[in-house]
Design a protein around this motif. Structure first.
Motif, short mmCIF file in Angstrom:
data_model
loop_
_atom_site.label_atom_id
_atom_site.label_comp_id
_atom_site.label_asym_id
_atom_site.label_seq_id
_atom_site.Cartn_x
_atom_site.Cartn_y
_atom_site.Cartn_z
N VAL A 111 0.82 -1.22 0.00
CA VAL A 111 0.00 0.00 0.00
C VAL A 111 0.85 1.27 0.00
O VAL A 111 0.46 2.30 -0.56
CB VAL A 111 -1.02 -0.03 1.18
CG1 VAL A 111 -0.38 0.27 2.52
CG2 VAL A 111 -2.18 0.89 0.91
N GLY A 112 2.07 1.18 0.56
CA GLY A 112 2.96 2.35 0.60
C GLY A 112 3.32 2.86 -0.79
O GLY A 112 3.68 4.02 -0.97
N GLU A 113 3.20 2.01 -1.79
CA GLU A 113 3.51 2.41 -3.17
C GLU A 113 2.35 3.20 -3.80
O GLU A 113 2.49 3.72 -4.90
CB GLU A 113 3.78 1.18 -4.05
CG GLU A 113 4.99 0.36 -3.63
CD GLU A 113 6.31 0.95 -4.18
OE1 GLU A 113 6.28 1.92 -4.94
OE2 GLU A 113 7.37 0.38 -3.82
N PHE A 114 1.20 3.24 -3.12
CA PHE A 114 0.00 3.82 -3.74
C PHE A 114 -0.63 4.94 -2.92
O PHE A 114 -1.81 5.22 -3.09
CB PHE A 114 -1.03 2.71 -4.01
CG PHE A 114 -0.58 1.77 -5.09
CD1 PHE A 114 -0.75 2.08 -6.43
CD2 PHE A 114 0.05 0.58 -4.78
CE1 PHE A 114 -0.31 1.23 -7.43
CE2 PHE A 114 0.50 -0.29 -5.76
CZ PHE A 114 0.32 0.04 -7.10
N THR A 115 0.14 5.56 -2.02
CA THR A 115 -0.43 6.63 -1.20
C THR A 115 -0.66 7.87 -2.07
O THR A 115 -0.13 7.97 -3.19
CB THR A 115 0.55 7.00 -0.08
OG1 THR A 115 1.78 7.38 -0.70
CG2 THR A 115 0.78 5.85 0.88
N VAL A 116 -1.42 8.83 -1.54
CA VAL A 116 -1.66 10.10 -2.25
C VAL A 116 -0.30 10.74 -2.56
O VAL A 116 -0.07 11.26 -3.66
CB VAL A 116 -2.51 11.05 -1.38
CG1 VAL A 116 -2.71 12.39 -2.07
CG2 VAL A 116 -3.85 10.42 -1.05
N LYS A 117 0.62 10.67 -1.57
CA LYS A 117 1.92 11.31 -1.73
C LYS A 117 2.72 10.65 -2.87
O LYS A 117 3.31 11.34 -3.70
CB LYS A 117 2.69 11.15 -0.40
CG LYS A 117 3.64 12.28 -0.12
CD LYS A 117 4.12 12.20 1.30
CE LYS A 117 5.59 12.61 1.33
NZ LYS A 117 6.25 12.26 2.55
N ALA A 127 1.22 11.65 -6.12
CA ALA A 127 1.53 13.05 -6.44
C ALA A 127 2.97 13.18 -6.94
O ALA A 127 3.26 14.00 -7.82
CB ALA A 127 1.29 13.93 -5.22
N ALA A 128 3.87 12.34 -6.42
CA ALA A 128 5.28 12.42 -6.84
C ALA A 128 5.43 12.02 -8.31
O ALA A 128 6.44 12.34 -8.94
CB ALA A 128 6.12 11.51 -5.95
N LEU A 129 4.44 11.35 -8.86
CA LEU A 129 4.52 10.93 -10.27
C LEU A 129 3.96 12.00 -11.22
O LEU A 129 4.00 11.83 -12.44
CB LEU A 129 3.74 9.62 -10.47
CG LEU A 129 4.27 8.39 -9.74
CD1 LEU A 129 3.31 7.22 -9.88
CD2 LEU A 129 5.65 8.01 -10.31
N GLY A 136 -5.32 1.46 -6.60
CA GLY A 136 -4.73 2.42 -7.53
C GLY A 136 -5.53 3.70 -7.67
O GLY A 136 -5.29 4.49 -8.59
N GLN A 137 -6.49 3.96 -6.75
CA GLN A 137 -7.40 5.09 -6.97
C GLN A 137 -6.70 6.45 -7.00
O GLN A 137 -7.09 7.32 -7.79
CB GLN A 137 -8.54 5.09 -5.94
CG GLN A 137 -8.09 5.14 -4.50
CD GLN A 137 -9.28 5.06 -3.56
OE1 GLN A 137 -10.06 5.99 -3.46
NE2 GLN A 137 -9.45 3.94 -2.90
N ARG A 153 -6.90 8.92 -10.24
CA ARG A 153 -7.41 10.30 -10.15
C ARG A 153 -6.43 11.29 -10.77
O ARG A 153 -6.80 12.16 -11.54
CB ARG A 153 -7.60 10.70 -8.68
CG ARG A 153 -8.81 10.09 -8.05
CD ARG A 153 -9.07 10.74 -6.68
NE ARG A 153 -10.26 10.16 -6.11
CZ ARG A 153 -10.24 9.20 -5.16
NH1 ARG A 153 -9.10 8.74 -4.70
NH2 ARG A 153 -11.38 8.72 -4.70
N ILE A 154 -5.14 11.13 -10.44
CA ILE A 154 -4.14 12.08 -10.96
C ILE A 154 -4.01 11.94 -12.47
O ILE A 154 -3.93 12.94 -13.19
CB ILE A 154 -2.78 11.86 -10.25
CG1 ILE A 154 -2.92 12.37 -8.82
CG2 ILE A 154 -1.64 12.55 -10.98
CD1 ILE A 154 -1.62 12.56 -8.09
#
Ligand code: HEM
Length: 399
Positions: free
Chosen positions: A103-109, A112-114, A350-351, A355-356
């Motif tokens: 899950v750490g690979e899919f946080t909002v942060k 956003a880094a991508l 992957g939500q 979104r991004i």
């Protein structure tokens, strides 16, 4: 109810912008209705937003496809991968541990880094569209390559192989492809990923799969089959879905020029608009099934142990008790409580990324090609009525 009186579940939309009328009638007449599935099995169709969220939070409903009562919509082509389940079919502690590991690979942060890289990918594809002939099929030019490239780079899968895995994942989510073709596609995809995961084990590169190999080995929990299954689910779930949402969202904005104009004046509202587009289209409208492991009372109905349930997420997302004027596309609605990404323990991993990607594509596409328009009459658009995830097969546009 006699077996004959049980209605067959409609799985094809008659209006491209609305769920099948039958599903709406369930909501009005029997919000939890017994239905016959295309496989001939019966299951409960769940339509109320509240019931859907209660059910998807209840551990007495299992996601295991091995359970004989699981409500498959088409005959199974992926029997026990390698004895180990996919993330989407795990339950309880096993699921919690597997999800925690990634899950750490899919946080909002992390998503956003991508942003900068996603923006670059989108710009390059729009450059190519502008430099090439018109009309163009937006699915091939933008909708499919953007999420495909993003998930490839994230996972560490060579994008040069995209033709190979896109063709095979399209077969897997098709309802009409012959079973043998689906089975072969499944086998070929697994063999491809098997080799890729073996390469990562020998040379753990700095990408999601490489990082997982190192991390899980260090924790002493690494095993090849589980990593193979993780790569499989992420690759499949990560591009078809977002690609379909890019096409449908672009179409919805082209059909609503005033709404599009308002959005272009206030691009900071795009994220809210994306949320509404996700609700409005609910592309995984039949994709969430479960099976009761005990007798459970839900919304006044007794669901017996072993019975399957199908979430009609599209009806839940148009529940008049939750969404005012629910059939309207209201880009300013600002409602995030939809169930287009599911709900509960399995809610889409992957939500944030989806979104991004949607936000950047919609902002950039209409900024850079403001004259974008349909290149064929709307009635000619080939909607995906034959797939498990709704969308467009082709989307000819010009400018
Ligand atoms: C789960 C929809 C994009 C990866 C789900 C579920 C839904 C969904 C409804 C829940 C399934 C269930 O409860 O049985 C969507 C939609 C997307 C999208 C509508 C795009 C607009 C993505 C992307 C990725 C992804 C971009 C990967 C990068 C996953 C995974 C799960 C999942 C791994 C399983 C999670 C678990 O079982 O814990 N998605 N998805 N999805 N999605 Fe997505």
């Amino acid at each position: 109810m006699t077996a004959d009186a049980i209605p067959s579940l409609d799985i094809v939309r008659t209006c491209p912008y609305a769920p099948p009328a039958q599903h709406r009638s369930f909501r009005q007449e029997a919000p939890i209705a017994k239905v016959k599935l295309p496989t001939g099995a019966t299951a409960w169709a769940i339509t109320r937003h509240e019931d859907i969220r209660t059910l998807l939070s209840d551990p007495r409903f299992s996601a295991s496809r091995k359970n004989p009562g699981f409500p498959h919509l088409s005959p199974l082509v992926m029997p026990a991968l390698n004895g180990k389940p996919l993330l989407i079919e795990m339950d309880g502690q096993e699921h919690a541990a597997a999800r925690r590991a990634v899950v750490g690979e899919f946080t909002v942060k992390r998503a956003a880094a991508l942003t900068a890289r996603i923006q670059q990918i989108v710009d390059e594809h729009i450059d190519a569209m502008l430099a090439g002939p018109r009309p163009v099929d937006l699915v091939q030019a933008l909708s499919l390559p953007v999420p495909s490239l993003v998930i490839c780079e994230l996972l560490g899968v060579p994008y040069a192989d995209h033709g190979f895995f896109q063709a095979r994942s399209a077969l897997l989510v098709s309802r009409e492809a012959p079973l043998e073709a689906k089975g072969l596609a499944f086998f070929e995809l697994l063999s491809y990923l098997d080799k890729l995961v073996t390469d990562k084990e020998q040379n753990p590169t700095d990408d999601l799969l490489g990082r997982q190999v190192l991390k899980l080995r260090e924790e002493g929990t690494y095993d090849h089959e589980s990593m193979l299954n993780l790569s499989f689910i992420l690759l499949i779930a990560g591009h078809e879905t977002t690609a379909n949402m890019i096409s449908l969202s672009t179409l919805a904005l082209l059909k609503n020029p005033e709404k599009l104009a308002a959005l272009r004046q206030n691009p900071e509202k795009t994220l809210a608009a994306v949320e509404e587009l996700l609700r409005y289209f609910t592309i995984a409208e039949l994709g969430v099934g479960r099976v009761a492991t005990e007798d459970v009372e839900l919304g006044g109905v007794l669901i017996r142990a072993g019975e399957g349930v199908v979430v009609l997420a599209n009806i839940g997302n148009r529940d008049p008790e939750v969404f005012r004027d629910a059939d309207e596309l209201d880009l300013e609605r600002g409602a995030r409580n939809h169930v287009a990404f599911g709900f509960g323990a399995h809610q889409c991993l992957g939500q944030n990324l989806a979104r991004i990607e949607l936000q950047i594509v919609l902002d950039t596409l209409f900024r850079r090609i403001p004259e974008l328009r349909l290149a064929v009459p709307e009635e000619k658009l080939p909607f995906k009525s034959d797939a498990l995830v709704y969308g467009l097969h082709e989307f000819p546009v010009t400018w």
